[in-house]
Write a protein that holds these residues in place. Sequence first.
Motif, short mmCIF file in Angstrom:
data_model
loop_
_atom_site.label_atom_id
_atom_site.label_comp_id
_atom_site.label_asym_id
_atom_site.label_seq_id
_atom_site.Cartn_x
_atom_site.Cartn_y
_atom_site.Cartn_z
N LEU A 179 17.94 76.89 12.47
CA LEU A 179 18.67 78.05 12.98
C LEU A 179 17.70 79.18 13.30
CD1 LEU A 179 21.29 79.48 13.63
CD2 LEU A 179 21.58 79.96 11.19
N LEU A 180 16.74 79.44 12.41
CA LEU A 180 15.76 80.49 12.68
C LEU A 180 14.90 80.14 13.89
CD1 LEU A 180 14.41 83.14 11.93
CD2 LEU A 180 13.00 81.89 10.27
N PHE A 181 14.53 78.88 14.02
CA PHE A 181 13.72 78.46 15.17
C PHE A 181 14.44 78.77 16.48
CE2 PHE A 181 12.37 75.22 18.28
CZ PHE A 181 11.01 75.48 18.31
N HIS A 182 15.73 78.47 16.54
CA HIS A 182 16.47 78.74 17.77
C HIS A 182 16.64 80.23 18.01
CE1 HIS A 182 17.43 74.65 18.97
NE2 HIS A 182 17.69 74.36 17.71
N LEU A 183 16.80 81.00 16.95
CA LEU A 183 16.87 82.46 17.10
C LEU A 183 15.55 83.00 17.64
CD1 LEU A 183 18.71 83.34 13.78
CD2 LEU A 183 19.54 83.92 16.06
N VAL A 184 14.44 82.49 17.12
CA VAL A 184 13.12 82.94 17.57
C VAL A 184 12.88 82.55 19.03
CG1 VAL A 184 10.62 82.65 17.26
CG2 VAL A 184 12.10 82.94 15.28
N GLN A 185 13.28 81.34 19.39
CA GLN A 185 13.10 80.88 20.77
C GLN A 185 13.90 81.72 21.75
OE1 GLN A 185 10.29 79.07 20.09
NE2 GLN A 185 10.94 77.75 21.76
N ASN A 186 14.95 82.38 21.26
CA ASN A 186 15.79 83.23 22.11
C ASN A 186 15.68 84.70 21.68
OD1 ASN A 186 17.69 81.27 23.84
ND2 ASN A 186 17.35 80.37 21.84
N LYS A 187 14.51 85.08 21.17
CA LYS A 187 14.30 86.44 20.64
C LYS A 187 14.71 87.50 21.67
CE LYS A 187 10.08 87.89 20.17
NZ LYS A 187 8.70 88.06 19.66
N ASN A 188 15.44 88.50 21.18
CA ASN A 188 15.94 89.62 22.00
C ASN A 188 16.98 89.17 23.02
OD1 ASN A 188 14.26 91.54 20.69
ND2 ASN A 188 12.54 90.90 21.98
N GLN A 189 17.49 87.95 22.86
CA GLN A 189 18.58 87.46 23.69
C GLN A 189 19.68 86.95 22.77
OE1 GLN A 189 17.33 84.74 26.89
NE2 GLN A 189 15.22 85.22 26.36
N VAL A 190 20.89 86.91 23.29
CA VAL A 190 22.01 86.41 22.48
C VAL A 190 21.95 84.89 22.40
CG1 VAL A 190 24.51 86.29 22.22
CG2 VAL A 190 23.45 88.39 23.09
N LEU A 191 21.97 84.38 21.18
CA LEU A 191 22.03 82.93 20.96
C LEU A 191 23.51 82.54 20.92
CD1 LEU A 191 20.49 80.28 20.26
CD2 LEU A 191 20.73 80.91 17.85
N ASP A 192 23.93 81.75 21.91
CA ASP A 192 25.33 81.38 22.04
C ASP A 192 25.82 80.63 20.81
OD1 ASP A 192 27.48 79.24 22.91
OD2 ASP A 192 27.60 80.89 24.35
N ARG A 193 26.86 81.16 20.18
CA ARG A 193 27.37 80.59 18.94
C ARG A 193 27.82 79.14 19.10
NH1 ARG A 193 29.76 82.95 14.35
NH2 ARG A 193 29.75 85.00 15.36
N SER A 194 28.60 78.84 20.15
CA SER A 194 29.13 77.49 20.32
C SER A 194 28.03 76.47 20.57
CB SER A 194 30.13 77.47 21.48
OG SER A 194 31.28 78.19 21.16
N LEU A 195 27.03 76.85 21.38
CA LEU A 195 25.95 75.92 21.67
C LEU A 195 25.18 75.55 20.41
CD1 LEU A 195 24.47 77.31 25.04
CD2 LEU A 195 25.80 75.21 24.68
N ILE A 196 24.84 76.54 19.60
CA ILE A 196 24.03 76.26 18.42
C ILE A 196 24.86 75.54 17.35
CG2 ILE A 196 24.35 78.38 17.06
CD1 ILE A 196 21.04 76.51 17.80
N LEU A 197 26.16 75.86 17.26
CA LEU A 197 27.02 75.15 16.31
C LEU A 197 27.11 73.67 16.66
CD1 LEU A 197 29.94 77.68 15.76
CD2 LEU A 197 28.44 76.76 13.98
N ASN A 198 27.30 73.37 17.93
CA ASN A 198 27.38 71.97 18.35
C ASN A 198 26.07 71.25 18.16
OD1 ASN A 198 30.12 71.29 19.43
ND2 ASN A 198 29.75 73.12 20.64
N LYS A 199 24.96 71.95 18.32
CA LYS A 199 23.65 71.30 18.17
C LYS A 199 23.31 71.04 16.70
CE LYS A 199 18.77 71.71 19.47
NZ LYS A 199 18.73 70.37 20.04
N LEU A 200 23.56 72.03 15.82
CA LEU A 200 23.14 71.91 14.42
C LEU A 200 24.24 71.40 13.50
CD1 LEU A 200 20.93 75.09 13.88
CD2 LEU A 200 20.27 72.82 14.70
N TRP A 201 25.51 71.69 13.81
CA TRP A 201 26.62 71.27 12.97
C TRP A 201 27.41 70.11 13.57
CZ3 TRP A 201 24.58 76.01 12.17
CH2 TRP A 201 24.56 76.53 10.88
N GLY A 202 27.27 69.92 14.88
CA GLY A 202 28.00 68.85 15.54
C GLY A 202 29.41 69.22 15.95
#
Length: 227
Positions: free
Chosen positions: A163-186
Amino acid sequence: MTKNIKLLLAEDGTALGQIVKESLETRDFEVVLCHDGEKAFEKYQTEYPELLVLDVMMPKKDGFTLAKEIRAIDDTIPIIFLTAKSQPADVVEGFSIGGNDYLKKPFSMEELIVRIHNLLKRTKVQKTATIIEIGNYTFNFPKQQLRYNNEDTVQLTHREAHLLFHLVQNKNQVLDRSLILNKLWGTDDFFSTRSMDVFITKLRKKLKKDESIKIINVRGFGYKLTV
């Protein structure tokens, strides 16, 4: 003294598993041996291995199912499948799931060891690109560690690190909640959303020593890491 590489070996054959374990230990590997997929997943979560050697045909949970579950929370750990199945479709499935290598039984220990070393070398090269500065913290993504001012080190869980890695990769940008939930939680259902909120709270606490770092909740969209 050099730290031994820790491997998780999941092999339902008691005799074969013990032979492989002892052979690897004579080459200075630390081996965690399990005989079914459910136990292997438990040990993966608690032992922090650096490489997985998974038998495909195992009781309770087969190697492919186990690999799918691990890949849902860990993109980087190398996986070698061991199997007596030799059909091309099986090999293709193993790689499509996220396996890095595929060794057919019977195999020689020397071949397994060469493949392990080759995978570890490739992973080491990849790791150099994933040690990231976040304010006064150094984030070692492959080791799942946060270090503050090169002093205090905090161990992250697999999901916290991803989760932190994806936040860092999108630093200063909004990390889309649905995209990251589907990627990390399925899934992006209610319970997964609440789980993600808990992990965000944990990350905030682990980053609190640097007051310039913020993880902002952008209501209705997701989260944004600012430094």
